[in-house]
Write a protein that holds these residues in place. Structure first.
Motif, PDB file in Angstrom:
ATOM      1  N   LYS A  74       0.822  24.550   2.659  1.00 29.08           N
ATOM      2  CA  LYS A  74       1.111  23.141   2.907  1.00 29.08           C
ATOM      3  C   LYS A  74       2.303  22.717   2.052  1.00 29.08           C
ATOM      4  O   LYS A  74       2.314  22.924   0.841  1.00 29.08           O
ATOM      5  N   VAL A 131       5.489  19.510   1.556  1.00 28.03           N
ATOM      6  CA  VAL A 131       5.981  18.188   1.906  1.00 28.03           C
ATOM      7  C   VAL A 131       7.161  18.357   2.862  1.00 28.03           C
ATOM      8  O   VAL A 131       7.967  19.276   2.729  1.00 28.03           O
ATOM      9  N   LYS A 141       0.839  -1.192   0.000  1.00 35.15           N
ATOM     10  CA  LYS A 141       0.000   0.000   0.000  1.00 35.15           C
ATOM     11  C   LYS A 141       0.878   1.247   0.000  1.00 35.15           C
ATOM     12  O   LYS A 141       1.908   1.304   0.674  1.00 35.15           O
ATOM     13  N   LEU A 142       0.458   2.253  -0.747  1.00 36.13           N
ATOM     14  CA  LEU A 142       1.168   3.521  -0.773  1.00 36.13           C
ATOM     15  C   LEU A 142       0.677   4.394   0.367  1.00 36.13           C
ATOM     16  O   LEU A 142      -0.505   4.391   0.707  1.00 36.13           O
ATOM     17  N   THR A 143       1.581   5.151   0.947  1.00 34.67           N
ATOM     18  CA  THR A 143       1.203   6.079   2.014  1.00 34.67           C
ATOM     19  C   THR A 143       1.353   7.505   1.498  1.00 34.67           C
ATOM     20  O   THR A 143       2.240   7.803   0.690  1.00 34.67           O
ATOM     21  N   ALA A 144       0.488   8.373   1.960  1.00 36.31           N
ATOM     22  CA  ALA A 144       0.540   9.773   1.562  1.00 36.31           C
ATOM     23  C   ALA A 144       1.748  10.435   2.216  1.00 36.31           C
ATOM     24  O   ALA A 144       2.096  10.120   3.358  1.00 36.31           O
ATOM     25  N   PRO A 145       2.430  11.356   1.499  1.00 33.70           N
ATOM     26  CA  PRO A 145       3.577  12.034   2.101  1.00 33.70           C
ATOM     27  C   PRO A 145       3.143  12.925   3.254  1.00 33.70           C
ATOM     28  O   PRO A 145       2.034  13.454   3.266  1.00 33.70           O
ATOM     29  N   THR A 146       4.026  13.101   4.224  1.00 38.34           N
ATOM     30  CA  THR A 146       3.737  13.931   5.385  1.00 38.34           C
ATOM     31  C   THR A 146       3.765  15.399   4.978  1.00 38.34           C
ATOM     32  O   THR A 146       4.753  15.878   4.427  1.00 38.34           O
ATOM     33  N   MET A 147       2.659  16.078   5.240  1.00 41.79           N
ATOM     34  CA  MET A 147       2.550  17.494   4.891  1.00 41.79           C
ATOM     35  C   MET A 147       2.650  18.330   6.164  1.00 41.79           C
ATOM     36  O   MET A 147       2.083  17.979   7.197  1.00 41.79           O
TER      37      MET A 147
END
Length: 62
Positions: free
Chosen positions: A37, A39, A22-28
């Motif tokens: 906002k 990365v 599973k891909l995870t969203a980058p931390t913003m």
């Protein structure tokens, strides 16, 4: 020597792969200068600041 009892089905293989890939969203995070906002650990594209210092001039051709 251990030998599988039978062929692993496509459903079982794909279920296992889908859980582990599973891909995870980058931390913003929010830019402290302009509240945009951004990365994590990247220069803000709106104001050009990184860690409180002006790194680039935004909207400039290099």
């Amino acid at each position: 020597m251990a030998v599988p009892r039978g062929k692993t089905s496509k459903a079982r293989t794909r279920r296992r792969q889908s859980i582990n890939m599973k891909l995870t969203a980058p931390t913003m995070v929010t830019c402290k200068n302009c509240s945009n906002k951004v990365v994590l650990h990247r220069i803000c594209t709106k104001c050009g600041f990184y860690r409180g210092k002006q790194v680039i001039v935004p909207n400039s051709k290099v």
